[in-house]
Design an enzyme around this catalytic site. Structure first.
Site, short mmCIF file in Angstrom:
data_model
loop_
_atom_site.label_atom_id
_atom_site.label_comp_id
_atom_site.label_asym_id
_atom_site.label_seq_id
_atom_site.Cartn_x
_atom_site.Cartn_y
_atom_site.Cartn_z
N CYS A 44 -3.20 7.68 7.63
CA CYS A 44 -3.77 6.34 7.56
C CYS A 44 -2.79 5.34 8.17
O CYS A 44 -1.59 5.61 8.25
CB CYS A 44 -4.04 5.94 6.12
SG CYS A 44 -5.20 7.01 5.26
N HIS A 46 -5.67 -0.83 4.77
CA HIS A 46 -5.27 0.58 4.74
C HIS A 46 -6.38 1.35 5.45
O HIS A 46 -7.38 1.73 4.85
CB HIS A 46 -5.10 1.02 3.29
CG HIS A 46 -4.56 2.41 3.11
ND1 HIS A 46 -3.61 2.71 2.16
CD2 HIS A 46 -4.84 3.57 3.73
CE1 HIS A 46 -3.32 4.00 2.22
NE2 HIS A 46 -4.07 4.56 3.16
N THR A 91 0.85 -1.18 0.00
CA THR A 91 0.00 0.00 0.00
C THR A 91 0.90 1.24 0.00
O THR A 91 1.94 1.26 0.64
CB THR A 91 -1.03 -0.01 1.16
OG1 THR A 91 -2.02 0.97 0.90
CG2 THR A 91 -0.40 0.26 2.51
#
Lengths: 205, 165
Positions: free
Chosen positions: B31, B48, B25
């Site tokens: 995040c 995520h 990711t």
């Protein structure tokens, strides 16, 4: 409101918002540089979160970004994004700072970039507030040099609570071909759109 | 040579693999990239996570992958379907940065990174999954890749370079 139901004229209104804001900011930049600055037609996009950084080179592209949170009647997130080369070029032209090709900026350079961003973003918002008669209070700007995805995701938090897509206004400007290329991203909070439409005399639905 | 497939995990998304592969990711800011791994069967999953709690959700159809409190149970379920057992799972996480510094009231919403990390930890504790490694906080973005064959997490950032965990 659901953003999927926006009519074309709603999008046109938002494009005009970008035109006015970024137009004034581009003029301010042009005055500072004493050079013409070209601005492209604003893009109003409803995109999945994943794609928000595409117009600046993808999620992992390293950019210089100045971020302001806008408070008042239309809470929004505002980003002024420059490629690394553009940031160096602006520093040289506007502040006489030669920073070569190194990856990191000095404190002086960061401070100068922050101020340039502040002036331009301030000019964007002031013209918009004048035009719409809406109160907009920008916070003190904050600067980051990092991956575009990591930076722009900050502007999506308000959208995150209500869906997986964000509606935003992206205006690109260029100076001398592509010597300086920058983007203004205005990402109004979802509930701000109705107020923008109302202020400009357009019924929301 | 072992063929490794790259499995991309988007923002507010999750994915699992039972075959040897790399879960990746990109551009983690506030995040959190959370990895669950069952080393016995080599089943791995990555989420995520964008927001700490689904309580604030105003969306009609909830995207479970987006919130820490719903993403972790969903990740566990998906991995169990592939033969993993929650009792054997371990976790690693990265991200949860505070990209911009703010002093005003607006700062509250902007402290989302640390809140995401906190919320993930609460969920891990609830399922009694040990946290084997963590690279969270700071003010910089991260891209992460997890190798499900070796259990190694590669974290790269612009400011801090790369490291393995």
């Amino acid at each position: 409101m659901t953003f999927k139901s926006l009519a074309d004229f709603h999008l046109d209104v938002l494009k005009e918002v970008g035109n006015i804001g970024a137009g004034h900011a581009a003029t301010a930049l042009s005055t500072m540089l004493d050079k013409p600055v070209d601005m492209q037609v604003p893009q109003v996009k409803l995109v999945p979160f994943e794609e928000i950084s595409e117009s600046v080179g993808g999620a992992e592209k390293v950019v210089t970004a100045i971020f302001l949170r806008v408070e008042g009647e239309t809470p929004s997130n505002m980003f002024f994004i420059l490629s690394m080369e553009s940031a160096r070029h602006l520093l040289k032209r506007l502040a006489g700072l030669e920073c070569g090709d190194k990856e990191e900026f000095s404190e002086m350079e960061l401070s100068a970039l922050n101020e340039i961003g502040n002036i331009l973003a301030g000019s964007y918002l002031t013209s918009l507030a004048d035009f719409t008669h809406l109160n907009m209070y920008p916070t003190v700007p904050s600067l980051a040099v990092d991956m575009a995805g990591a930076i722009l995701s900050y502007g999506l938090l308000q959208f995150g609570e209500m869906g997986d897509q964000a509606l935003f206004i992206d205006t690109k400007f260029l100076q001398n071909g592509d010597e300086v290329e920058g983007h203004f991203f205005l990402i109004p909070d979802p509930e701000s759109f109705d107020r923008i439409f109302a202020a400009l005399g357009v019924a929301a639905e | 040579m072992i063929e490794r497939t790259l499995i991309k995990v988007g923002m507010a998304d999750l994915n699992v693999t039972a075959a040897a592969g790399i879960l990746k990711t990109t551009g983690l800011g506030s995040c959190v990239g959370l990895i669950l791994y069952d080393p016995f069967v080599k089943v791995a999953g990555m989420a995520h996570v964008m927001l700490p709690s689904s309580e604030i959700a105003k969306e009609g159809k909830l995207n479970h992958a987006k919130y820490a409190d719903t993403a972790i149970p969903m990740l566990i379920r998906r991995m169990e379907e592939l033969g993993a057992a929650v009792s054997r799972m371990e976790s690693k996480m990265a991200g949860g940065a505070q990209m911009f510094a703010f002093t005003s009231a607006a700062g509250d919403a902007m402290r989302i990174g640390p809140r995401n990390v906190e919320s993930c930890k609460v969920m891990l504790e609830q399922y009694q999954i040990p946290l084997k490694g963590e690279d969270t906080g700071g003010n910089y973005g991260r891209t992460i890749e997890f190798d499900s064959a070796t259990g190694i997490l590669l974290i790269s950032s612009v400011q801090q370079g790369s490291k393995e965990m």
